[in-house]
Design an enzyme around this catalytic site. Structure first.
Site, PDB file in Angstrom:
ATOM      1  N   ARG A 116       5.986  -8.540  57.195  1.00 30.29           N
ATOM      2  CA  ARG A 116       7.409  -8.232  57.131  1.00 30.29           C
ATOM      3  C   ARG A 116       7.905  -8.554  55.737  1.00 30.29           C
ATOM      4  O   ARG A 116       7.732  -9.693  55.271  1.00 30.29           O
ATOM      5  CB  ARG A 116       8.191  -9.056  58.159  1.00 30.29           C
TER       6      ARG A 116
ATOM      7  N   GLY B   9      23.062  -1.541  64.362  1.00 29.59           N
ATOM      8  CA  GLY B   9      23.459  -1.508  62.963  1.00 29.59           C
ATOM      9  C   GLY B   9      23.437  -0.089  62.430  1.00 29.59           C
ATOM     10  O   GLY B   9      23.605   0.871  63.178  1.00 29.59           O
TER      11      GLY B   9
ATOM     12  N   CYS C  98       7.928   1.107  55.654  1.00 31.17           N
ATOM     13  CA  CYS C  98       7.016   1.229  56.795  1.00 31.17           C
ATOM     14  C   CYS C  98       7.557   2.088  57.929  1.00 31.17           C
ATOM     15  O   CYS C  98       6.981   3.125  58.258  1.00 31.17           O
ATOM     16  CB  CYS C  98       6.667  -0.160  57.332  1.00 31.17           C
TER      17      CYS C  98
ATOM     18  N   ARG D 137      13.535   1.473  49.484  1.00 29.99           N
ATOM     19  CA  ARG D 137      12.988   2.705  50.039  1.00 29.99           C
ATOM     20  C   ARG D 137      13.597   2.979  51.415  1.00 29.99           C
ATOM     21  O   ARG D 137      13.533   2.145  52.302  1.00 29.99           O
ATOM     22  CB  ARG D 137      11.460   2.608  50.134  1.00 29.99           C
TER      23      ARG D 137
END
Length: 430
Positions: free
Chosen positions: A154, A253, A260, A327
């Site tokens: 993560r 959210g 990923c 990204r």
């Protein structure tokens, strides 16, 4: 046993430092001369908490070195980890160009048996392609094994995840090769999943697609909560207490992003399509995520009215806290929508920098939160950095021209903010 890590981006550098810390001698290889030189000097080319300390330590101790000499690197190492990028192509499929180049380089330069470990995230069945690419590039036939060992890091928590993984997955058709790879992790206490390469590749994609599904599920449910005056946060709390569901990834959210989830979910869809399977649920996950920012913009417009000419503060650029990775960051989608509406934007992030492609007269990045909030008509929280979550909103509220606060991560205390005169809007809070 000496280990070579090919590709020293986020995954490669983290992998190299893991094995250096575990006591192995590690070499990092990359064709990017500037990146290699920076790493030699102890400088990370990206932001990741705690990784810089490990880099400085092992470069100084000599446990970790870096090179751009591919032939020498391959010939001098028994174990080779492939950690190069696997970006998405326009149709959602995975670009394996970098993986193929590494495989051909290994085949061309190897002079003895090599244990090749695929750490890059690759589509199901890629291990067979890698084997073929290596074989085709060999001048003389030499034995090798290709093992799938997907990463589950993560961003923002890489150091912890390295040394306290939820599981280690090793996929190989050779029991001997699998045991050699498992031995590299011998000092890590973690469940070990030993399987074949295809299953290991599927585990990686299935994991990320499932987490993305949880996010989109809650985001879609939040849209209904807004209409029936129900708090999605309370719903998530009630759901998360069920151990069959769990508490993680239930916060609504503005959607998922990063290097990923978007890429891997699209790759899984494309692979399924190649086999004549339509993954309807996963396709819906992507659709919800692609429209979540537009849904939030509608919420903003319902409060502010016409957005043209409005000064709006954006707090957070990276796709999540603890990283400078932008990204597929939802913040960028929000920014593009607002710029298209004619808004003027003031942005802030503790580590991430505004991409050159977005730098216009209508947007400016500021060094402090106070400068960013001064005289704006609204504030949008896009990334839940602790600087914002634990910030002095009582004092900040006096800097605003209008008191509108839009919480795109549902992390702020609504009742407290409203007691300070702020007009709070989240997602799925009624």
């Amino acid at each position: 046993m000496n280990i070579l890590v090919v590709g020293v981006g986020y995954v490669g550098t983290t992998t190299a430092l893991l094995f250096a810390e575990l006591g192995w001698k590690v070499t990092g290889f990359d064709t990017d001369i500037h990146k290699i030189q920076a790493l030699k000097e102890g400088n990370l080319p990206f932001f990741e908490p705690g990784l810089d300390t490990l880099l400085d330590k092992h470069v100084q101790l000599g446990n970790l070195s870096f090179t751009t000499d591919s032939a020498q690197a391959i010939r001098g190492h028994h174990v080779i980890f492939i950690c190069v990028g696997t970006p998405s192509q326009a149709d959602g499929s995975t670009n394996l160009t970098y993986v193929q180049k590494v495989a051909e380089m290994i085949g061309d330069d190897m002079e003895s048996y090599k244990l090749i470990v695929m750490k890059s995230t690759v589509p199901i069945g890629t291990h067979k392609k890698v084997c073929q690419w290596i074989t085709d590039a060999q001048q003389v036939h030499l034995p090798f094994d290709v093992v799938s060992n997907p990463e589950f890091l993560r961003e923002g928590s890489a150091v912890h995840d390295c040394f306290h993984p939820d599981r280690i997955v090793i996929g190989s058709d050779s029991e001997t090769a699998a045991q050699q790879v498992s031995m590299l992790y011998k000092s890590i206490a973690s469940p070990l999943v030993m399987t074949n390469p295809t299953t290991a590749e599927m585990i990686k994609y299935a994991s990320n697609a499932f987490l993305a599904t949880k996010i989109s599920y809650m985001n879609e449910l939040a849209r209904l909560c807004d209409q029936v005056d129900v708090s999605i946060s309370t719903v998530a709390q009630g759901m998360g207490l069920d151990p069959r569901i769990g508490r993680s990834f239930l916060r609504a959210g503005i959607g998922y992003g990063g290097s990923c989830f978007p890429k891997d979910v699209l790759s899984l869809l494309h692979t399924a399509q190649d086999y004549g399977i339509d993954l309807n649920l996963i396709r819906s996950v992507v659709e919800v995520n692609n429209t979540q920012c537009q849904y939030f913009i509608k919420r903003i417009r319902s409060k502010l009215g016409i957005l043209r000419g409005k000064r709006i503060a954006i707090l957070g650029l990276s796709f999540k806290p603890g990283t400078d990775d932008m990204r597929e960051a939802p913040a960028l989608a929000i920014i593009k929508e607002l710029l298209g509406c004619g808004s003027f934007l003031k942005v802030h992030d503790p580590v991430a920098k505004l991409p050159d492609g977005l730098k216009t007269h209508a947007i400016k990045q500021y060094d402090t939160i106070e400068e960013t909030l001064l005289s704006v008509h609204a504030v949008i929280l896009c990334t839940e950095w602790s600087d914002y979550v634990k910030g002095d909103w009582k004092a900040w509220s006096h800097l605003l021209k209008l008191p509108y606060l839009f919480d795109g991560r549902n992390v702020l205390d609504r009742s407290q903010l409203e007691s300070w005169g702020l007009n709070y809007t989240g997602i799925g809070n009624g």
